[in-house]
Design a protein around this motif. Structure first.
Motif, PDB file in Angstrom:
ATOM      1  N   SER A 108       0.849  -1.185   0.000  1.00 24.42           N
ATOM      2  CA  SER A 108       0.000   0.000   0.000  1.00 24.42           C
ATOM      3  C   SER A 108       0.888   1.240   0.000  1.00 24.42           C
ATOM      4  O   SER A 108       1.805   1.356   0.818  1.00 24.42           O
ATOM      5  N   VAL A 109       0.615   2.158  -0.934  1.00 22.39           N
ATOM      6  CA  VAL A 109       1.395   3.395  -1.053  1.00 22.39           C
ATOM      7  C   VAL A 109       0.647   4.519  -0.345  1.00 22.39           C
ATOM      8  O   VAL A 109      -0.456   4.896  -0.744  1.00 22.39           O
ATOM      9  N   ARG A 110       1.258   5.042   0.707  1.00 24.12           N
ATOM     10  CA  ARG A 110       0.625   6.108   1.475  1.00 24.12           C
ATOM     11  C   ARG A 110       0.758   7.459   0.764  1.00 24.12           C
ATOM     12  O   ARG A 110      -0.194   8.230   0.682  1.00 24.12           O
ATOM     13  N   GLU A 111       1.967   7.731   0.256  1.00 26.50           N
ATOM     14  CA  GLU A 111       2.220   8.993  -0.438  1.00 26.50           C
ATOM     15  C   GLU A 111       3.046   8.733  -1.690  1.00 26.50           C
ATOM     16  O   GLU A 111       3.920   7.861  -1.704  1.00 26.50           O
ATOM     17  N   LYS A 241      -2.961   1.350  -8.927  1.00 20.21           N
ATOM     18  CA  LYS A 241      -3.136   0.851  -7.565  1.00 20.21           C
ATOM     19  C   LYS A 241      -3.460   2.027  -6.659  1.00 20.21           C
ATOM     20  O   LYS A 241      -3.098   3.171  -6.947  1.00 20.21           O
ATOM     21  N   GLU A 242      -4.136   1.742  -5.563  1.00 24.78           N
ATOM     22  CA  GLU A 242      -4.584   2.807  -4.674  1.00 24.78           C
ATOM     23  C   GLU A 242      -3.404   3.550  -4.051  1.00 24.78           C
ATOM     24  O   GLU A 242      -2.427   2.947  -3.609  1.00 24.78           O
ATOM     25  N   VAL A 243      -3.532   4.879  -4.027  1.00 29.03           N
ATOM     26  CA  VAL A 243      -2.528   5.763  -3.441  1.00 29.03           C
ATOM     27  C   VAL A 243      -3.247   6.730  -2.512  1.00 29.03           C
ATOM     28  O   VAL A 243      -4.295   7.286  -2.870  1.00 29.03           O
ATOM     29  N   GLY A 244      -2.687   6.933  -1.308  1.00 23.78           N
ATOM     30  CA  GLY A 244      -3.326   7.831  -0.353  1.00 23.78           C
ATOM     31  C   GLY A 244      -3.408   9.255  -0.869  1.00 23.78           C
ATOM     32  O   GLY A 244      -4.476   9.872  -0.884  1.00 23.78           O
ATOM     33  N   LYS A 245      -2.279   9.794  -1.313  1.00 21.18           N
ATOM     34  CA  LYS A 245      -2.249  11.129  -1.907  1.00 21.18           C
ATOM     35  C   LYS A 245      -1.003  11.253  -2.764  1.00 21.18           C
ATOM     36  O   LYS A 245      -0.035  10.503  -2.591  1.00 21.18           O
ATOM     37  N   PHE A 246      -1.038  12.204  -3.688  1.00 23.27           N
ATOM     38  CA  PHE A 246       0.126  12.399  -4.543  1.00 23.27           C
ATOM     39  C   PHE A 246       0.351  13.880  -4.802  1.00 23.27           C
ATOM     40  O   PHE A 246      -0.574  14.699  -4.742  1.00 23.27           O
ATOM     41  N   GLU A 247       1.610  14.204  -5.088  1.00 26.18           N
ATOM     42  CA  GLU A 247       2.021  15.554  -5.464  1.00 26.18           C
ATOM     43  C   GLU A 247       2.960  15.442  -6.658  1.00 26.18           C
ATOM     44  O   GLU A 247       3.852  14.587  -6.670  1.00 26.18           O
ATOM     45  N   GLU A 283       2.565  22.734 -10.677  1.00 28.78           N
ATOM     46  CA  GLU A 283       2.278  21.716  -9.670  1.00 28.78           C
ATOM     47  C   GLU A 283       0.814  21.295  -9.744  1.00 28.78           C
ATOM     48  O   GLU A 283      -0.054  22.101 -10.087  1.00 28.78           O
ATOM     49  N   PHE A 284       0.559  20.034  -9.422  1.00 29.43           N
ATOM     50  CA  PHE A 284      -0.809  19.574  -9.210  1.00 29.43           C
ATOM     51  C   PHE A 284      -0.776  18.423  -8.216  1.00 29.43           C
ATOM     52  O   PHE A 284       0.262  17.774  -8.016  1.00 29.43           O
ATOM     53  N   SER A 285      -1.907  18.168  -7.578  1.00 31.63           N
ATOM     54  CA  SER A 285      -1.949  17.163  -6.513  1.00 31.63           C
ATOM     55  C   SER A 285      -3.384  16.697  -6.310  1.00 31.63           C
ATOM     56  O   SER A 285      -4.337  17.292  -6.831  1.00 31.63           O
ATOM     57  N   ALA A 286      -3.526  15.624  -5.517  1.00 29.84           N
ATOM     58  CA  ALA A 286      -4.860  15.110  -5.193  1.00 29.84           C
ATOM     59  C   ALA A 286      -4.733  14.088  -4.075  1.00 29.84           C
ATOM     60  O   ALA A 286      -3.653  13.532  -3.839  1.00 29.84           O
ATOM     61  N   GLU A 287      -5.836  13.854  -3.390  1.00 28.57           N
ATOM     62  CA  GLU A 287      -5.910  12.799  -2.387  1.00 28.57           C
ATOM     63  C   GLU A 287      -6.787  11.674  -2.914  1.00 28.57           C
ATOM     64  O   GLU A 287      -7.821  11.920  -3.540  1.00 28.57           O
ATOM     65  N   ALA A 288      -6.351  10.447  -2.662  1.00 32.23           N
ATOM     66  CA  ALA A 288      -7.060   9.257  -3.129  1.00 32.23           C
ATOM     67  C   ALA A 288      -7.459   9.399  -4.598  1.00 32.23           C
ATOM     68  O   ALA A 288      -8.650   9.374  -4.941  1.00 32.23           O
TER      69      ALA A 288
END
Length: 304
Positions: A108-111, A241-247, A283-288
């Motif tokens: 599982s990837v948290r970040e 695959k599910e990722v908690g959040k990304f930047e 820059e861009f980002s999102a959660e889940a």
């Protein structure tokens, strides 16, 4: 006997790094190109010696030619040995993981964080950080990452050899003590037919909470089409695959005409473009983030 062994050990210790650097240089830029350049240089020296009647130049040419022959032979042997050793190491890793490829408890990837630096000449440096959740011990683990090349210029075998990639593994409490991670790679194609470099990072049987996986790519000419104004370029991500959040952060170095640098949103959340000195940062980002959904932006730099 002892003195001879010591001498061989000293010579080997001093010459091995030099041969390794030469071998890597030949591997990256092509055997025939390097050999042709060396022969052209030697030919120029020999011709000057013949025309000017300088005996010492002719002797230099002959000596260098013999040295080149010995060096090429040594590099060929060293390259063969290196490739055999690398293949043996890769085969061992793949065979070890084959029996445990399917896991009932996937990683599982948290970040997920990535920073890309695009130099003024089009060279690109990528750094991707993955923060993992703990996984049950006793099962061999690996993560896969990839990069897609969107350029319009055909990617030759020599271009692919010039791409360098390194992977590292660190714990949550000792990030500055990261160690190299075993990795294997393969060139494939994306769904739309673009060249893609897949990296498999082998983590062993212990993955602790907060473990940090860092992958760094050095890709010469990756964004040459963009900085030369030949074509726009896509910068995007797609998660399977599910990722908690990304930047995701891209730094375009030394943009001389900021007004000519355009960014078009392609499904990215929290997209932001700003100036930082002579650079442009996007820059861009999102959660889940949603799975199997491509998101990012298209950059265009036309100075005409």
């Amino acid at each position: 006997m002892g003195a001879g062994s010591d001498l061989r050990r000293i010579v080997s210790r001093r010459l091995a790094p030099l041969f390794a650097d030469l071998e890597d240089h030949v591997f990256r830029y092509g055997y025939f190109r390097m050999l042709g350049g060396a022969l052209a240089s030697l030919g120029t020296v020999g011709l000057l010696g013949q025309v000017l009647g300088l005996a010492w130049l002719r002797v230099t040419f002959a000596t260098a030619a013999v040295g080149l022959f010995v060096l090429v032979s040594a590099l060929s042997f060293a390259g063969t040995q290196r490739l055999r050793g690398k293949l043996k190491h890769i085969e061992g890793l793949l065979h070890t993981y084959a029996d445990q490829t399917h896991s009932s408890s996937p990683l599982s990837v948290r970040e997920w964080r990535q920073e890309v630096t695009i130099e003024e000449n089009g060279d690109a440096f990528f750094r991707r950080d993955l923060v993992l959740d703990a996984a049950s011990n006793g099962t061999l683990r690996y993560v896969t990452v990839n990069l897609v090349y969107y350029g319009t210029t055909r990617l030759t075998n020599r271009d692919r050899r010039r791409v360098r990639c390194h992977a590292y593994h660190a714990g949550e409490d000792d990030v500055d003590q990261r160690t190299r991670a075993n990795g294997t790679s393969v060139w494939t194609f994306s769904a739309d037919g673009k060249p893609k470099l897949d990296i498999y990072i082998h983590l062993g049987t212990v993955v602790q909470d907060g473990d940090l996986i860092t992958v760094e790519w050095d890709w010469p000419g990756y964004s040459a089409d963009l900085v030369n104004g030949t074509a726009p370029e896509t910068f995007d991500v797609l998660f399977t695959k599910e990722v908690g959040k990304f930047e995701h952060r891209v730094v375009f170095r030394n943009i001389r005409s900021p007004a000519a640098f355009k960014v078009r949103n392609q499904g990215a959340q929290n997209l932001r473009k700003r100036r930082l000195g002579q650079d442009v940062v996007v820059e861009f980002s999102a959660e889940a983030p949603a799975l199997h959904t491509r998101m990012g932006f298209i950059a265009d730099y036309s100075q005409s």
